[in-house]
Design a protein around this motif. Structure first.
Motif, mmCIF file in Angstrom:
data_model
loop_
_atom_site.group_PDB
_atom_site.id
_atom_site.type_symbol
_atom_site.label_atom_id
_atom_site.label_comp_id
_atom_site.label_asym_id
_atom_site.label_seq_id
_atom_site.Cartn_x
_atom_site.Cartn_y
_atom_site.Cartn_z
ATOM 1 N N LEU A 1 44.593 26.847 53.722
ATOM 2 C CA LEU A 1 46.378 26.980 53.778
ATOM 3 C C LEU A 1 46.911 25.664 53.729
ATOM 4 N N VAL A 2 46.320 24.510 54.196
ATOM 5 C CA VAL A 2 47.336 23.179 52.857
ATOM 6 C C VAL A 2 47.685 23.009 52.251
ATOM 7 N N ASP A 3 46.706 22.872 51.417
ATOM 8 C CA ASP A 3 46.502 22.434 50.276
ATOM 9 C C ASP A 3 46.662 24.200 49.386
ATOM 10 N N PRO A 4 47.462 24.088 48.599
ATOM 11 C CA PRO A 4 48.216 25.966 47.811
ATOM 12 C C PRO A 4 47.267 25.952 46.898
ATOM 13 N N PHE A 5 46.798 24.703 46.186
ATOM 14 C CA PHE A 5 46.299 24.860 45.079
ATOM 15 C C PHE A 5 45.097 25.302 45.417
ATOM 16 N N ALA A 6 44.200 24.697 46.406
ATOM 17 C CA ALA A 6 43.016 24.698 46.388
ATOM 18 C C ALA A 6 42.491 26.804 47.091
ATOM 19 N N ALA A 7 43.580 27.367 47.994
ATOM 20 C CA ALA A 7 43.989 28.453 48.316
ATOM 21 C C ALA A 7 43.266 28.887 47.263
ATOM 22 N N GLN A 8 44.691 28.957 46.441
ATOM 23 C CA GLN A 8 44.682 30.236 45.372
ATOM 24 C C GLN A 8 43.353 30.213 44.172
ATOM 25 N N ASP A 9 42.652 28.898 44.189
ATOM 26 C CA ASP A 9 41.804 28.688 43.577
ATOM 27 C C ASP A 9 40.043 29.893 44.537
ATOM 28 N N GLN A 10 40.431 29.621 45.837
ATOM 29 C CA GLN A 10 39.663 30.458 46.037
ATOM 30 C C GLN A 10 39.945 31.682 46.534
ATOM 31 N N LEU A 11 40.885 32.345 46.190
ATOM 32 C CA LEU A 11 41.082 33.080 46.968
ATOM 33 C C LEU A 11 40.966 34.319 45.130
ATOM 34 N N ALA A 12 41.164 33.205 44.107
ATOM 35 C CA ALA A 12 40.957 33.804 42.942
ATOM 36 C C ALA A 12 39.183 34.179 42.692
ATOM 37 N N ARG A 13 38.631 33.356 43.227
ATOM 38 C CA ARG A 13 36.831 34.040 43.678
ATOM 39 C C ARG A 13 37.201 35.940 44.622
ATOM 40 N N PHE A 14 37.549 35.721 44.687
ATOM 41 C CA PHE A 14 37.563 36.840 46.043
ATOM 42 C C PHE A 14 38.401 38.330 45.472
ATOM 43 N N ARG A 15 39.351 37.910 44.491
ATOM 44 C CA ARG A 15 39.904 38.894 43.335
ATOM 45 C C ARG A 15 38.521 39.162 42.192
ATOM 46 N N GLY A 16 37.999 37.775 42.270
ATOM 47 C CA GLY A 16 37.337 38.645 41.038
ATOM 48 C C GLY A 16 35.449 39.725 41.792
ATOM 49 N N LEU A 17 35.809 39.310 43.060
ATOM 50 C CA LEU A 17 34.703 40.085 43.795
ATOM 51 C C LEU A 17 35.147 41.362 43.755
ATOM 52 N N LEU A 18 36.842 41.673 43.493
ATOM 53 C CA LEU A 18 36.747 43.039 43.756
ATOM 54 C C LEU A 18 37.274 43.348 42.478
ATOM 55 N N GLU A 19 37.290 43.046 41.541
ATOM 56 C CA GLU A 19 37.459 43.298 39.861
ATOM 57 C C GLU A 19 35.939 43.649 39.367
ATOM 58 N N ARG A 20 34.911 42.957 39.345
ATOM 59 C CA ARG A 20 33.957 43.493 38.763
ATOM 60 C C ARG A 20 32.554 44.350 39.365
ATOM 61 N N GLU A 21 31.960 44.994 39.080
ATOM 62 C CA GLU A 21 30.853 45.842 38.576
ATOM 63 C C GLU A 21 30.069 45.544 40.104
ATOM 64 N N HIS A 22 29.288 46.562 41.041
ATOM 65 C CA HIS A 22 28.442 46.182 41.936
ATOM 66 C C HIS A 22 27.445 47.016 41.603
ATOM 67 N N TYR A 23 26.331 46.902 42.262
ATOM 68 C CA TYR A 23 24.846 47.305 41.832
ATOM 69 C C TYR A 23 23.883 47.778 43.450
ATOM 70 N N ALA A 24 24.344 49.026 44.228
ATOM 71 C CA ALA A 24 23.990 48.429 45.303
ATOM 72 C C ALA A 24 21.913 48.626 44.570
ATOM 73 N N PHE A 25 21.565 49.157 44.053
ATOM 74 C CA PHE A 25 20.133 48.109 44.259
ATOM 75 C C PHE A 25 19.715 49.326 42.339
#
Length: 409
Positions: free
Chosen positions: A165-189
């Motif tokens: 939270l101290v570095d807004p640019f770093a926080a944006q990059d970290q949150l981009a990876r989280f949004r990518g996790l929500l956007e891509r498809e997942h396989y249980a097995f």
């Protein structure tokens, strides 16, 4: 004068005498009637009007007055039935299984992000319960100690989410990876149908506890640290997640203790200020997101029975309060309902005393509240009251002082 004229005069005289006698007789009868009848205006009394038909209320009142025993029995039956129905519905609702959605392959679909004091007893119990109910839970970790604490819980679907939270640019990059996790498809097995994760909600649990002190004894550094850690960090996390919240129509939940801030007692300036700032922020955020179809709920917490705090108090020999707090499961069920219900309430009162003190602070004059809190006493009594209040806050589960849970080594 002839005989005919005499006869005519005699007949007229007899007729006049008879008429005079009749007139005198009627006058006598009339005088007797006037003496016997009461004095009236001489007009005939008006005919009484027919009363209007009784109304439904009057009919019911007359029936109740005629059947008092039956009415009392009916009221007792209705009261008993209503109470029994409420108890049945409440028990049924408390026993209802609350589980998150799963895909056809059994994989978890809903993601919840919890931000706040990681080692807070309320926060830790909350994200552990959400993980047990079937959510994929991400806990915002600002330091390596917080990340280590989350991983020490040994839960597969309980994961730390690094946010600087101290570095807004770093926080944006970290949150981009989280949004990518929500956007891509997942396989249980292998061979399972693909599925995507959905952000169900953002839960903010800031630690609003502060050490009791007079305003003149609080330094500017303490004010700055408190507002940064409790208010600004909460606002920054909300801003970072707003794009994902709007995209997934996720819920935003803010959990704060409300008993002490509602009464605004002396020696708690930081806590009252923090609560007021967060309440104003969540009200404005709710008004803005309502236009986009996003619900924002504010949980005002009262006296809660936190098992981890109770165990620590017993170990330290702290006397237990007379009134036991509300079970923590009530808070967990309410949070789950706020995440999945179609139209959640804007304000939730959970915990003993939350609703009562909220009404007291709104409707009772400040002078009476100050008198209840001990304002205007002698200095010695005030010091004793402060010491007793501090001990009560640390010993009560519902004060939500939220001491850190000591990590088992």
């Amino acid at each position: 004068m002839t005989d005919a004229q005499q006869l005519f005069d005699y007949a007229r005289t007899q007729f006049n005498e008879i008429a005079d006698d009749v007139e005198r007789h009627f006058e006598h009868v009339a005088s007797q009637l006037r003496a016997w009848l009461p004095n009236t205006t001489g007009l005939a009394p008006p005919m009484p009007k027919r009363p209007p038909p009784p109304t439904t209320l009057q009919i019911c009142q007359r029936w109740v007055s005629r059947n008092k025993a039956l009415t009392a029995a009916a009221l007792a039956f209705l009261l008993t039935g209503s109470v029994s129905t409420l108890v049945y519905i409440k028990n049924k609702d408390s026993k209802r299984k609350r589980r998150a959605r799963r895909s056809a392959s059994g994989a978890r679909l809903d993601v919840v992000v919890v931000a706040g004091a990681v080692a807070n007893p309320i926060a830790s119990a909350l994200y552990l319960d959400l993980e047990r109910r079937g959510f994929v839970v991400y806990v915002v970790a600002n330091t390596s100690e917080d990340e280590q604490y989350i991983r020490s819980q040994s839960r597969i679907d309980l994961l730390p989410l690094q946010l600087d939270l101290v570095d807004p640019f770093a926080a944006q990059d970290q949150l981009a990876r989280f949004r990518g996790l929500l956007e891509r498809e997942h396989y249980a097995f292998d061979g399972a149908e693909p599925h995507r994760l959905r952000l169900a909600g953002l839960i903010l649990v800031p630690d609003t506890r502060s050490t009791p002190a007079r305003v003149e004894d609080i330094s500017s550094e303490e004010w700055s640290d408190a507002l940064n850690a409790k208010v600004l960090n909460t606002i920054a996390v909300s801003q970072l997640f707003l794009p994902s919240i709007l995209e997934h129509k996720a819920r935003v939940l803010l959990l704060t203790p409300s008993v002490t801030p509602a009464l605004t007692p002396p020696m708690h300036a930081i806590e009252s200020t923090t609560y007021g700032a967060l309440q104003g922020f969540v009200s404005s955020l709710s008004a803005e997101l309502r236009q986009d179809g996003v619900s924002v709920s504010h949980f005002k917490l009262g006296n809660l029975d936190i098992p981890s705090v109770t165990i620590k108090q017993k170990r330290d020999g702290v006397p237990q309060p007379r009134l036991k707090g509300t079970p923590l499961r009530v808070l967990h069920d309410s949070v789950f309902d706020a995440l999945v219900s179609r139209r959640p309430s804007r304000t939730w009162h959970v915990g003993r005393g939350s609703l009562a003190y909220d009404y007291i602070s709104h409707f009772m004059p400040p002078t009476i509240i100050g008198w209840m809190m001990g304002a205007g006493r002698k200095p010695s009594l005030v010091e004793e009251a402060k010491e007793e209040a501090t001990q009560a806050m640390h010993s009560s589960q519902g004060s939500l002082t939220w001491e850190k849970v000591e990590q088992e080594v």
